[in-house]
Write an enzyme that holds these catalytic residues in place. Structure first.
Site, PDB file in Angstrom:
ATOM      1  N   LYS A 262      10.780  -1.469   4.534  1.00  0.00           N
ATOM      2  CA  LYS A 262      11.034  -2.368   3.406  1.00  0.00           C
ATOM      3  C   LYS A 262      11.287  -1.586   2.126  1.00  0.00           C
ATOM      4  O   LYS A 262      12.215  -1.897   1.365  1.00  0.00           O
ATOM      5  CB  LYS A 262       9.854  -3.326   3.223  1.00  0.00           C
ATOM      6  CG  LYS A 262       9.766  -4.406   4.292  1.00  0.00           C
ATOM      7  CD  LYS A 262       8.640  -5.377   3.993  1.00  0.00           C
ATOM      8  CE  LYS A 262       8.615  -6.509   4.999  1.00  0.00           C
ATOM      9  NZ  LYS A 262       7.550  -7.493   4.704  1.00  0.00           N
TER      10      LYS A 262
ATOM     11  N   SER B  11       5.182  -3.198   1.733  1.00  0.00           N
ATOM     12  CA  SER B  11       3.929  -3.536   2.408  1.00  0.00           C
ATOM     13  C   SER B  11       4.202  -4.574   3.485  1.00  0.00           C
ATOM     14  O   SER B  11       5.105  -5.402   3.350  1.00  0.00           O
ATOM     15  CB  SER B  11       2.906  -4.077   1.403  1.00  0.00           C
ATOM     16  OG  SER B  11       1.631  -4.212   1.988  1.00  0.00           O
ATOM     17  N   ASP B  12       3.429  -4.502   4.557  1.00  0.00           N
ATOM     18  CA  ASP B  12       3.589  -5.483   5.632  1.00  0.00           C
ATOM     19  C   ASP B  12       2.283  -5.604   6.398  1.00  0.00           C
ATOM     20  O   ASP B  12       1.455  -4.692   6.377  1.00  0.00           O
ATOM     21  CB  ASP B  12       4.719  -5.087   6.580  1.00  0.00           C
ATOM     22  CG  ASP B  12       5.315  -6.294   7.287  1.00  0.00           C
ATOM     23  OD1 ASP B  12       4.676  -6.786   8.242  1.00  0.00           O
ATOM     24  OD2 ASP B  12       6.392  -6.748   6.889  1.00  0.00           O
ATOM     25  N   SER B  13       2.123  -6.737   7.057  1.00  0.00           N
ATOM     26  CA  SER B  13       0.923  -6.990   7.851  1.00  0.00           C
ATOM     27  C   SER B  13       1.300  -7.376   9.265  1.00  0.00           C
ATOM     28  O   SER B  13       2.341  -7.998   9.495  1.00  0.00           O
ATOM     29  CB  SER B  13       0.086  -8.111   7.225  1.00  0.00           C
ATOM     30  OG  SER B  13      -0.398  -7.724   5.961  1.00  0.00           O
TER      31      SER B  13
ATOM     32  N   GLY C 212      -0.090  -2.439   6.200  1.00  0.00           N
ATOM     33  CA  GLY C 212       0.493  -1.148   5.865  1.00  0.00           C
ATOM     34  C   GLY C 212       1.114  -1.175   4.484  1.00  0.00           C
ATOM     35  O   GLY C 212       1.518  -2.233   3.983  1.00  0.00           O
TER      36      GLY C 212
END
Length: 206
Positions: free
Chosen positions: A61, A77-79, A114
């Site tokens: 991203k 950021s990612d989950s 993350g």
């Protein structure tokens, strides 16, 4: 002596909870959503651990926006949610959200968040200055069918963009008996490590 001038920070996300975390911490930034094929990234890392995938998605991203913003640092950021070894994407429909919730009932949800910071220069995918993944374990209580239906009536479609089909800051908190891990990881970004990286990179004062 010239005034301190921090590098520009871009948050590569449309997430309201991630924006709220940075706002509350008084971090200056601009928010620009990143256009990334998350499923393609996941497919390329099929055998990787969930935390590695969450971190890779965060890098992807940030890297997607970086070339267009050479004067900035880009925060991605990612989950990712895993239950009993099975990864769960964001629910594509209310019916799928109900299926997910029924599967989660009485189990431990592992939520991996993350984050990555990429320099706004160079080739896409390069220039990653920092990345990190954190884990929270959320113990889902036994959910009745009646609760699942009332929950979805209240929370859909807002939770359609949420890994795990919940917003911890809203009615989603009712899904759990207890949680192991910090609130920021559950909200979708490991904020304390992010703030440490931003201090090291000169975005906020040390």
């Amino acid at each position: 002596m010239s005034a301190w001038s921090p590098p520009r920070l871009i948050l590569a996300s449309r997430s309201a909870s991630r924006r709220a975390m940075l706002d509350a911490a008084r971090v200056p930034y601009a928010a620009i959503p990143a256009d990334v094929d998350e499923r393609a990234v996941e497919a390329s890392l099929e055998d990787a651990a969930p935390g590695e995938i969450a971190e890779a998605l965060a890098v992807a991203k940030a890297a997607a926006l970086a070339p267009a913003h050479p004067d900035a640092l880009v925060l991605g950021s990612d989950s990712l949610v895993a239950v009993e070894g099975r990864r769960f994407d964001k629910p594509g429909s209310r019916e799928q959200a109900a299926e997910h919730l029924r599967f989660f009932s009485g189990k431990v949800m592992e939520l991996h968040s993350g984050a990555a910071i990429v320099k706004g220069v160079g080739v896409k995918g390069k220039g990653c200055e920092w990345s990190h993944a954190a884990l929270a374990r959320l113990h889902v209580r036994d959910l009745s069918d009646a609760f699942v239906e009332s929950y979805l009536a209240a929370e859909w479609p807002e939770i359609g963009n949420c890994a795990g089909a919940f917003r911890i800051e809203a009615m989603g908190v009712q899904l759990f008996d207890h949680i192991e891990g910090d609130q920021f990881t559950v909200l979708g970004m490991p904020l304390l490590p992010v703030l440490g990286a931003l201090r090291e990179l000169g975005v906020i004062e040390a």
